[in-house]
Design a protein around this motif. Structure first.
Motif, PDB file in Angstrom:
ATOM      1  N   GLN A 380     142.636  28.798  -1.457  1.00  0.00           N
ATOM      2  CA  GLN A 380     143.851  28.227  -0.871  1.00  0.00           C
ATOM      3  C   GLN A 380     145.091  28.857  -1.500  1.00  0.00           C
ATOM      4  N   LYS A 381     146.233  28.630  -0.854  1.00  0.00           N
ATOM      5  CA  LYS A 381     147.541  29.124  -1.323  1.00  0.00           C
ATOM      6  C   LYS A 381     147.617  30.637  -1.399  1.00  0.00           C
ATOM      7  N   ARG A 382     146.886  31.318  -0.532  1.00  0.00           N
ATOM      8  CA  ARG A 382     146.973  32.786  -0.484  1.00  0.00           C
ATOM      9  C   ARG A 382     147.376  33.232   0.914  1.00  0.00           C
ATOM     10  N   GLY A 385     145.470  30.137   5.407  1.00  0.00           N
ATOM     11  CA  GLY A 385     145.663  29.100   6.417  1.00  0.00           C
ATOM     12  C   GLY A 385     146.675  29.565   7.446  1.00  0.00           C
ATOM     13  N   ARG A 386     147.759  30.134   6.944  1.00  0.00           N
ATOM     14  CA  ARG A 386     148.822  30.625   7.829  1.00  0.00           C
ATOM     15  C   ARG A 386     148.298  31.743   8.741  1.00  0.00           C
ATOM     16  N   ARG A 387     147.500  32.645   8.176  1.00  0.00           N
ATOM     17  CA  ARG A 387     146.981  33.754   8.996  1.00  0.00           C
ATOM     18  C   ARG A 387     146.062  33.244  10.100  1.00  0.00           C
ATOM     19  N   ILE A 406     147.914  19.255  17.101  1.00  0.00           N
ATOM     20  CA  ILE A 406     147.032  19.137  15.947  1.00  0.00           C
ATOM     21  C   ILE A 406     147.004  17.663  15.566  1.00  0.00           C
ATOM     22  N   LEU A 407     145.834  17.151  15.248  1.00  0.00           N
ATOM     23  CA  LEU A 407     145.718  15.779  14.765  1.00  0.00           C
ATOM     24  C   LEU A 407     145.317  15.870  13.303  1.00  0.00           C
ATOM     25  N   THR A 408     146.141  15.338  12.425  1.00  0.00           N
ATOM     26  CA  THR A 408     145.842  15.499  11.008  1.00  0.00           C
ATOM     27  C   THR A 408     146.169  14.244  10.208  1.00  0.00           C
ATOM     28  N   THR A 409     145.363  14.023   9.189  1.00  0.00           N
ATOM     29  CA  THR A 409     145.652  12.888   8.299  1.00  0.00           C
ATOM     30  C   THR A 409     146.201  13.402   6.970  1.00  0.00           C
ATOM     31  N   ALA A 410     145.865  14.659   6.631  1.00  0.00           N
ATOM     32  CA  ALA A 410     146.145  15.100   5.267  1.00  0.00           C
ATOM     33  C   ALA A 410     147.108  16.268   5.139  1.00  0.00           C
ATOM     34  N   ALA A 411     147.426  16.928   6.238  1.00  0.00           N
ATOM     35  CA  ALA A 411     148.206  18.170   6.072  1.00  0.00           C
ATOM     36  C   ALA A 411     149.447  18.198   6.972  1.00  0.00           C
ATOM     37  N   THR A 412     150.018  17.013   7.225  1.00  0.00           N
ATOM     38  CA  THR A 412     151.183  16.938   8.126  1.00  0.00           C
ATOM     39  C   THR A 412     152.274  17.912   7.707  1.00  0.00           C
ATOM     40  N   HIS A 413     152.605  17.900   6.435  1.00  0.00           N
ATOM     41  CA  HIS A 413     153.730  18.733   5.984  1.00  0.00           C
ATOM     42  C   HIS A 413     153.435  20.213   6.109  1.00  0.00           C
ATOM     43  N   TRP A 414     152.190  20.538   5.873  1.00  0.00           N
ATOM     44  CA  TRP A 414     151.822  21.961   5.995  1.00  0.00           C
ATOM     45  C   TRP A 414     152.057  22.435   7.430  1.00  0.00           C
ATOM     46  N   PHE A 415     151.684  21.614   8.403  1.00  0.00           N
ATOM     47  CA  PHE A 415     151.893  22.003   9.802  1.00  0.00           C
ATOM     48  C   PHE A 415     153.380  21.995  10.160  1.00  0.00           C
TER      49      PHE A 415
HETATM   50  C1  LIG Z   1     146.036  22.802   4.581  1.00  0.00           C
HETATM   51  C2  LIG Z   1     145.335  24.142   4.366  1.00  0.00           C
HETATM   52  C3  LIG Z   1     144.689  24.538   5.682  1.00  0.00           C
HETATM   53  C4  LIG Z   1     146.366  25.193   3.956  1.00  0.00           C
HETATM   54  O1  LIG Z   1     145.729  26.443   3.789  1.00  0.00           O
HETATM   55  P1  LIG Z   1     146.220  27.536   2.715  1.00  0.00           P
HETATM   56  O2  LIG Z   1     145.527  28.815   3.011  1.00  0.00           O
HETATM   57  O3  LIG Z   1     146.100  26.984   1.352  1.00  0.00           O
HETATM   58  O4  LIG Z   1     147.757  27.618   3.127  1.00  0.00           O
HETATM   59  P2  LIG Z   1     148.800  28.773   2.927  1.00  0.00           P
HETATM   60  O5  LIG Z   1     148.397  29.664   1.792  1.00  0.00           O
HETATM   61  O6  LIG Z   1     149.063  29.411   4.247  1.00  0.00           O
HETATM   62  O7  LIG Z   1     150.060  27.896   2.512  1.00  0.00           O
HETATM   63  C5  LIG Z   1     150.115  27.389   1.198  1.00  0.00           C
HETATM   64  C6  LIG Z   1     151.288  26.411   1.070  1.00  0.00           C
HETATM   65  O8  LIG Z   1     151.002  25.216   1.779  1.00  0.00           O
HETATM   66  C7  LIG Z   1     151.054  24.118   0.869  1.00  0.00           C
HETATM   67  N1  LIG Z   1     150.030  23.144   1.247  1.00  0.00           N
HETATM   68  C8  LIG Z   1     148.689  23.293   1.166  1.00  0.00           C
HETATM   69  N2  LIG Z   1     148.080  22.166   1.596  1.00  0.00           N
HETATM   70  C9  LIG Z   1     149.066  21.330   1.985  1.00  0.00           C
HETATM   71  C10 LIG Z   1     149.071  19.994   2.509  1.00  0.00           C
HETATM   72  N3  LIG Z   1     147.954  19.338   2.724  1.00  0.00           N
HETATM   73  N4  LIG Z   1     150.246  19.440   2.797  1.00  0.00           N
HETATM   74  C11 LIG Z   1     151.403  20.116   2.559  1.00  0.00           C
HETATM   75  N5  LIG Z   1     151.466  21.355   2.053  1.00  0.00           N
HETATM   76  C12 LIG Z   1     150.297  21.953   1.757  1.00  0.00           C
HETATM   77  C13 LIG Z   1     150.758  24.719  -0.487  1.00  0.00           C
HETATM   78  O9  LIG Z   1     151.254  23.904  -1.530  1.00  0.00           O
HETATM   79  C14 LIG Z   1     151.452  26.046  -0.390  1.00  0.00           C
HETATM   80  O10 LIG Z   1     152.840  25.885  -0.585  1.00  0.00           O
HETATM   81  P3  LIG Z   1     153.562  26.668  -1.778  1.00  0.00           P
HETATM   82  O11 LIG Z   1     153.297  28.129  -1.527  1.00  0.00           O
HETATM   83  O12 LIG Z   1     154.998  26.277  -1.594  1.00  0.00           O
HETATM   84  O13 LIG Z   1     152.923  26.168  -3.003  1.00  0.00           O
HETATM   85  C15 LIG Z   1     144.274  24.078   3.240  1.00  0.00           C
HETATM   86  O14 LIG Z   1     144.905  23.591   2.088  1.00  0.00           O
HETATM   87  C16 LIG Z   1     143.075  23.235   3.527  1.00  0.00           C
HETATM   88  O15 LIG Z   1     142.060  23.724   4.004  1.00  0.00           O
HETATM   89  N6  LIG Z   1     143.146  21.939   3.206  1.00  0.00           N
HETATM   90  C17 LIG Z   1     142.040  21.045   3.378  1.00  0.00           C
HETATM   91  C18 LIG Z   1     141.710  20.783   4.835  1.00  0.00           C
HETATM   92  C19 LIG Z   1     142.846  20.194   5.645  1.00  0.00           C
HETATM   93  O16 LIG Z   1     143.603  19.376   5.173  1.00  0.00           O
HETATM   94  N7  LIG Z   1     142.893  20.624   6.893  1.00  0.00           N
HETATM   95  C20 LIG Z   1     143.834  20.168   7.863  1.00  0.00           C
HETATM   96  C21 LIG Z   1     143.166  19.126   8.653  1.00  0.00           C
HETATM   97  S1  LIG Z   1     143.590  19.258  10.339  1.00  0.00           S
END
Ligand SMILES: CC(C)(COP(=O)(O)OP(=O)(O)OC[C@H]1O[C@@H](n2cnc3c(N)ncnc32)[C@H](O)[C@@H]1OP(=O)(O)O)[C@@H](O)C(=O)NCCC(=O)NCCS
Length: 449
Positions: A380-382, A385-387, A406-415
């Motif tokens: 993770q964090k490489r 996920g974005r790619r 997308i339906l998510t419980t844990a990664a809202t902010h990431w999306f």
């Molecule tokens: C969420 C997830 C897909 C991100 O993938 P990733 O390859 O780590 O993401 P990226 O490298 O593209 O982005 C990393 C950034 O996102 C942030 N991030 C990772 N998971 C996050 C989350 N759950 N919520 C908010 N931000 C998150 C990281 O802190 C990082 O930010 P930074 O660079 O400022 O520290 C991965 O953490 C994952 O598989 N999580 C578990 C499964 C999950 O929650 N899936 C979504 C369900 S629909």
């Protein structure tokens, strides 16, 4: 001023401004970098070539140091045919006998002059107006004969012996574009017919270029399902070549030659080799200035290989998502369900192990759902996920979808950080709405494509 009183902006202009702002990071990253670009004879002959010239000129204007290498293979074959000279090959290489050499020199010389003319175009209504491009060419490539093999004399077919690195760098430092061809010169004053791929690869290696860009035909490097392969490790590229041996198909041959050059360049410490379609208008800019890209990157860095999943991946996907299912982050999927749905998945593999996956499910009303995105904790964090997300969004666009949910419980902010906005169950397409699990209470997010 209140928001509602602000003048509205045409949506296209707005998008254009957004894109321009977004690309500034790439502009800064590419400035003063050295790119070697191979323009094959096929690319020169394509109707898209004038657009390639515009895009290369733009790179020059943005401060990228450019070396262009052009080929002439189909044009030489044509010229020989017209002159009634038989094209002779051995070991897949043209034999440049004295009779052929005259036609080869004439053809390459004419192409070089035509390229110079294209780069000189500065008409007021052309995108190159005011660009003032300077091309520099000369005896920058020293060649040696390929020799006699299996009793066959290759005459003036040659190999690159030395790239005059200092001389090229002097030209680049003055802002000139260096133009090389598939011809090289020997210390004995002879002219040799070389492989343009080899010239490009050796030049990129000698200059320690930041990028080697190779134009290839068709849509790019495709997997067996016809999907674009975004990235390959040199090992992945070798496997691809093993699986796609020359079948006599000319496009496949040009792609294979480019991949072979990419592998050699990676061994020569050129860390980023891009294979880009010469037929798609703007593909070069899309590859260099957008996150999604439009080609295949061969790189030692990107040892992860992003590809379409196939049935053999089901076990790996199950293993990857099991801990997340147990934690309640992802909904449970049985092996049987995955077996029927595996073609919806893309995966990232590393040394045969799956380290990431995500799926795209097309729904009604030009909508889709991205689901089951999971990156192995060690990776993770490489940016994986974005790619994966970008790759699925591109696929959704190519399937004419206009939005993805997308339906998510844990990664809202990431999306949200990746361009999604809050949505609601009501906005979901009907089929998805009916399956919505209120107990799970997932957040609904959407991204317009
Ligand atoms: C969420 C997830 C897909 C991100 O993938 P990733 O390859 O780590 O993401 P990226 O490298 O593209 O982005 C990393 C950034 O996102 C942030 N991030 C990772 N998971 C996050 C989350 N759950 N919520 C908010 N931000 C998150 C990281 O802190 C990082 O930010 P930074 O660079 O400022 O520290 C991965 O953490 C994952 O598989 N999580 C578990 C499964 C999950 O929650 N899936 C979504 C369900 S629909």
């Amino acid at each position: 001023m209140k928001q509602e009183n602000r003048p509205t902006m045409d949506q296209t202009v707005q998008q254009y401004i957004e894109w321009f702002r977004y690309s500034s990071a790439y502009i800064n990253a590419h400035r003063n970098k050295v790119f070697v670009i191979l323009i094959t004879g096929e690319a020169l002959a394509d109707e898209n070539f004038p657009n390639i010239v515009y895009d290369i000129s733009l790179l020059n204007s943005l401060g990228v140091k450019l070396v262009l290498v052009h080929g002439a293979r189909p044009q030489i074959s044509d010229a020989l045919r017209k002159a009634g000279i038989e094209s002779r090959y051995h070991r897949n290489l043209r034999i440049s006998d004295p009779q052929s050499l005259a036609a080869i020199k004439e053809t390459v010389g004419r192409l070089t002059i035509d390229i110079e003319a294209q780069f000189s175009l500065g008409l007021i209504n052309s995108p190159m107006h005011g660009s003032d491009i300077r091309l520099s060419r000369g005896n920058f490539i020293t060649a040696r004969p390929f020799g006699v093999h299996d009793g066959v004399d290759f005459f003036n077919t040659g190999l690159v012996r030395k790239v005059q690195r200092d001389a090229i760098e002097r030209q680049l430092s003055q802002g000139n574009i260096v133009l090389l061809s598939n011809l090289g010169y020997s210390c004995t004053g002879e002219v040799f017919n070389l492989s343009a791929e080899q010239v490009a690869m050796e030049t990129a290696t000698a200059l320690r270029a930041d990028k080697l860009i190779l134009f290839i035909p068709g849509r790019g490097v495709l997997d067996t399902e016809g999907n674009l392969i975004n990235s390959l490790s040199p090992e992945g590229a070798r496997n691809y070549l093993r699986d796609h041996e020359d079948s006599g198909d000319q496009e496949q041959k040009v792609t294979n030659d480019a991949l072979a050059a990419a592998i050699k360049a990676s061994e020569g410490k050129v860390n980023r080799v891009h294979l880009i379609s010469h037929q798609q208008n703007g593909a070069l800019l899309q590859e260099l200035f957008t996150r999604e890209g439009n080609g295949t990157l061969v790189s030692n860095d990107s040892f992860e290989e992003l590809r379409q999943a196939y049935i053999g991946d089901v076990g790996g996907i199950l293993e990857l998502i099991k801990p997340l299912e147990q934690a309640g982050t992802l909904v449970q999927r049985s092996r049987e369900l995955l077996e029927t749905e595996v073609t919806n998945f893309k995966v990232v593999a590393w040394e045969g192990m799956l380290i990431a996956c995500a799926a795209l499910y097309p729904l009604e009303n030009a909508s889709g759902e991205i689901a089951c995105i999971a990156i192995h904790p060690d990776y993770q964090k490489r940016g994986l996920g974005r790619r994966l997300l970008s790759s699925l969004e591109r696929e959704a666009r190519s399937r004419q979808l206009e939005r993805v949910f997308i339906l998510t419980t844990a990664a809202t902010h990431w999306f949200l950080e990746n361009g999604f906005r809050q949505s609601s169950v009501d906005e979901l397409p009907e089929s998805k709405k009916q399956l919505y699990n209120y107990q799970r209470n997932s957040k609904v997010l959407v991204k317009e494509l």
